[in-house]
Design a protein around this motif. Structure first.
Motif, PDB file in Angstrom:
ATOM      1  N   CYS A  33       0.820  -1.212   0.000  1.00  0.00           N
ATOM      2  CA  CYS A  33       0.000   0.000   0.000  1.00  0.00           C
ATOM      3  C   CYS A  33       0.855   1.263   0.000  1.00  0.00           C
ATOM      4  CB  CYS A  33      -0.932  -0.012   1.206  1.00  0.00           C
ATOM      5  SG  CYS A  33      -2.229   1.252   1.157  1.00  0.00           S
ATOM      6  N   SER A  34       2.091   1.160   0.491  1.00  0.00           N
ATOM      7  CA  SER A  34       2.959   2.337   0.514  1.00  0.00           C
ATOM      8  C   SER A  34       3.319   2.825  -0.880  1.00  0.00           C
ATOM      9  CB  SER A  34       4.241   2.026   1.291  1.00  0.00           C
ATOM     10  OG  SER A  34       4.919   0.928   0.716  1.00  0.00           O
ATOM     11  N   VAL A  36       1.401   3.842  -2.949  1.00  0.00           N
ATOM     12  CA  VAL A  36       0.447   4.882  -3.340  1.00  0.00           C
ATOM     13  C   VAL A  36       1.164   6.201  -3.607  1.00  0.00           C
ATOM     14  CG1 VAL A  36      -0.025   5.627  -0.974  1.00  0.00           C
ATOM     15  CG2 VAL A  36      -1.780   5.922  -2.728  1.00  0.00           C
ATOM     16  N   VAL A  48      -5.883   2.764  -4.183  1.00  0.00           N
ATOM     17  CA  VAL A  48      -6.327   2.414  -2.834  1.00  0.00           C
ATOM     18  C   VAL A  48      -7.501   1.442  -2.885  1.00  0.00           C
ATOM     19  CG1 VAL A  48      -7.426   3.356  -0.765  1.00  0.00           C
ATOM     20  CG2 VAL A  48      -5.451   4.509  -1.761  1.00  0.00           C
ATOM     21  N   THR A  51      -5.971  -2.146  -4.277  1.00  0.00           N
ATOM     22  CA  THR A  51      -4.877  -2.812  -3.567  1.00  0.00           C
ATOM     23  C   THR A  51      -5.393  -3.449  -2.280  1.00  0.00           C
ATOM     24  OG1 THR A  51      -3.335  -1.167  -4.454  1.00  0.00           O
ATOM     25  CG2 THR A  51      -2.568  -2.519  -2.614  1.00  0.00           C
ATOM     26  N   CYS A  54      -4.143  -2.086   1.248  1.00  0.00           N
ATOM     27  CA  CYS A  54      -4.696  -0.813   1.719  1.00  0.00           C
ATOM     28  C   CYS A  54      -5.952  -1.026   2.547  1.00  0.00           C
ATOM     29  CB  CYS A  54      -5.011   0.100   0.533  1.00  0.00           C
ATOM     30  SG  CYS A  54      -3.542   0.726  -0.319  1.00  0.00           S
ATOM     31  N   SER A  57      -5.724  -1.706   6.647  1.00  0.00           N
ATOM     32  CA  SER A  57      -5.705  -0.642   7.658  1.00  0.00           C
ATOM     33  C   SER A  57      -7.106  -0.244   8.089  1.00  0.00           C
ATOM     34  CB  SER A  57      -4.964   0.586   7.100  1.00  0.00           C
ATOM     35  OG  SER A  57      -5.625   1.084   5.955  1.00  0.00           O
ATOM     36  N   MET A  64      -8.029   5.076   4.541  1.00  0.00           N
ATOM     37  CA  MET A  64      -7.269   5.263   3.307  1.00  0.00           C
ATOM     38  C   MET A  64      -8.175   5.752   2.186  1.00  0.00           C
ATOM     39  SD  MET A  64      -4.104   4.676   3.867  1.00  0.00           S
ATOM     40  CE  MET A  64      -3.526   4.536   2.187  1.00  0.00           C
ATOM     41  N   ALA A 283      -3.068   3.980   8.840  1.00  0.00           N
ATOM     42  CA  ALA A 283      -3.234   4.799   7.635  1.00  0.00           C
ATOM     43  C   ALA A 283      -2.231   5.952   7.614  1.00  0.00           C
ATOM     44  CB  ALA A 283      -4.669   5.333   7.568  1.00  0.00           C
ATOM     45  N   ILE A 286       1.205   4.696   6.645  1.00  0.00           N
ATOM     46  CA  ILE A 286       1.336   4.487   5.201  1.00  0.00           C
ATOM     47  C   ILE A 286       1.566   5.817   4.501  1.00  0.00           C
ATOM     48  CG2 ILE A 286       0.124   3.718   3.124  1.00  0.00           C
ATOM     49  CD1 ILE A 286      -1.291   1.645   4.869  1.00  0.00           C
TER      50      ILE A 286
END
Length: 440
Positions: A33-34, A36, A48, A51, A54, A57, A64, A283, A286
């Motif tokens: 997710c990072s 993004v 978001v 994935t 994501c 979280s 997110m 969140a 991330i």
């Protein structure tokens, strides 16, 4: 071979000189997710939504989706305002948890302990340990659905280090007290054994069970609604019975059992609020591009132990330091043995297999080593002080935890590498997901 034909083939690039990559494109669902931050601003909402990580979280609300879909992330002012709003919401949840712990949870624990005439150490390793840990295990069973086990493993190990070092030091800093070796020494030895066995258990990266089961999932959403309705009706009927049979001049019948129910009920409500708070922090981590391993052993551990921090400090201030100190040593044993193993078993049930692939990540061995060192240090310290919890022990434990945090920070900023990881700067995140492959 004709040199002219060879040159012609080279010019047309019709003869491959290197073996083609097996996978050029990576599925969007399998992305961390990072990532993004690596896509264009107008494509972040789609990223978001598609994935899978994501959505990990999310607890009850999808923060997110709020940050990247409801809010325009390209607008710096609006994006910053949304982050500030989430931080304010974190403070509100933390305040609510604080009041529930101080005004309801601690009083229930003390009342049941006194009613059953429990020793302070026994109350700590039973009532307080089960009250804090059981709600966390139940919440993990319901909300941890990802196949990636690194986060949950690092969370339990990082939480154990936090409890044995920082929280135990916090209790001792409040005031010195005598330690009962009959209770504390077995817990410390158990912690050292668990820290060694759990890392050996994770080394093969495979967990299996002999029996499978017909239970595919724990509780469906529809069944959970019926359970809540039945609990509400049953509680209302029980309240009517208690009120009708009570007198003004003596305690209601089964009042101790009601206090026991209040311990676990309040603990579960607090844990639900805590996991909503943790979802916001995840969140935000991330957004800040903090690695999942570092997040699990720091922010996630602190958030899940917020109830422990408040409870232990309140007990210590009221003069019940022994209860809090015993819980600091009993809770990690319960969380690792019951919580971690139960989550792995549920993963097998959900996947329908007798074996699952497990990951300890870049920080798992580090947490296990620090847990062993901290437990050994505590055991030697209480032996040298003749089982008297003094501020020198608190200073030693605090120093160990600060050292642990510094080491984690160095690993996060790539000043050094965590124990058990290689020196490569490539995707450990992807490589250790391949079953049967181990990095050297």
């Amino acid at each position: 071979m004709d040199p002219a034909v060879t040159l012609l083939d080279l010019a047309q690039n019709s003869t491959p000189h290197y073996e083609a990559h097996q996978n050029i494109f990576v599925s969007l669902r399998a992305q961390p997710c990072s990532n993004v931050h690596s896509v264009l601003a107008d494509e972040r909402c789609l990223f978001v939504r598609e994935t899978e990580e994501c959505r990990e979280s999310m607890h009850y609300l999808d923060y997110m989706h709020f940050v990247y879909c409801f809010v325009d992330s390209s607008n710096v002012l609006l994006f910053t305002s949304a982050i500030v709003a989430l931080l304010v919401f974190v403070l509100l949840l933390g305040t609510l948890i604080y009041h529930l712990c101080v005004t309801r949870y601690v009083d229930s624990v003390l009342y049941v302990a006194k009613s059953w005439r429990l020793n302070e150490y026994i109350a700590g390793v039973t009532l307080l340990t089960y009250g804090n840990g059981l709600a966390q295990v139940l919440s993990e069973l319901k909300h941890h659905t990802s196949g990636d086990t690194e986060l949950i493993y690092n969370q339990y190990l990082g939480t154990a280090v936090y409890q044995v070092s920082f929280l135990a030091a916090l209790v001792i800093w409040t005031g010195s007290f005598a330690i009962y070796p009959e209770v504390i020494v077995p817990n410390l030895i158990s912690l050292m054994i668990v820290s060694l066995l759990v890392e050996e258990f994770m080394y093969d990266e495979q967990v299996g069970i002999v029996q499978t089961t017909a239970l595919v999932d724990m509780i469906s959403g529809e069944n959970l609604g019926w359970i809540c309705l039945g609990s509400l009706i049953g509680s209302a009927c029980f309240c009517v019975i208690v009120c009708s049979t009570s007198c003004y001049d003596r305690k209601p019948p089964f009042f101790t059992c009601i206090g026991l129910f209040a311990i676990f009920g309040t603990s579960y409500v607090i844990m639900l609020l805590s996991y909503e708070l943790i979802a916001i922090l995840e969140a935000l981590s991330i957004i800040a591009n903090v690695s999942s391993a570092s997040f699990a052993i720091t922010i996630l551990a602190w958030g899940s132990c917020w109830i422990d921090l408040i409870t232990l400090r309140t007990l210590a201030v009221r003069g019940y330091s022994r209860i809090g100190f015993a819980a600091c040593l009993g809770a990690p044993v319960f969380n690792i043995l019951i919580g971690l193993c139960t989550v792995f078993c549920v993963q097998m049930i959900r996947s329908g297999t007798t074996q699952i692939h497990v990951r300890d990540g870049t920080s798992g061995p580090t947490c296990a080593i620090y847990l062993f060192v901290t437990s050994m240090t505590t055991l030697l310290s209480v032996l040298f002080t003749r089982f008297e919890a003094r501020k020198s022990i608190a200073f030693c434990l605090t120093t160990l935890y600060v050292t642990f945090l510094v080491y984690v920070a160095f690993c996060e900023f790539e000043v050094t590498h965590g124990y058990g990881t290689d020196h490569n700067d490539d995707g450990e995140y992807f490589l250790d997901r391949v079953p049967g492959r181990r990095e050297h």
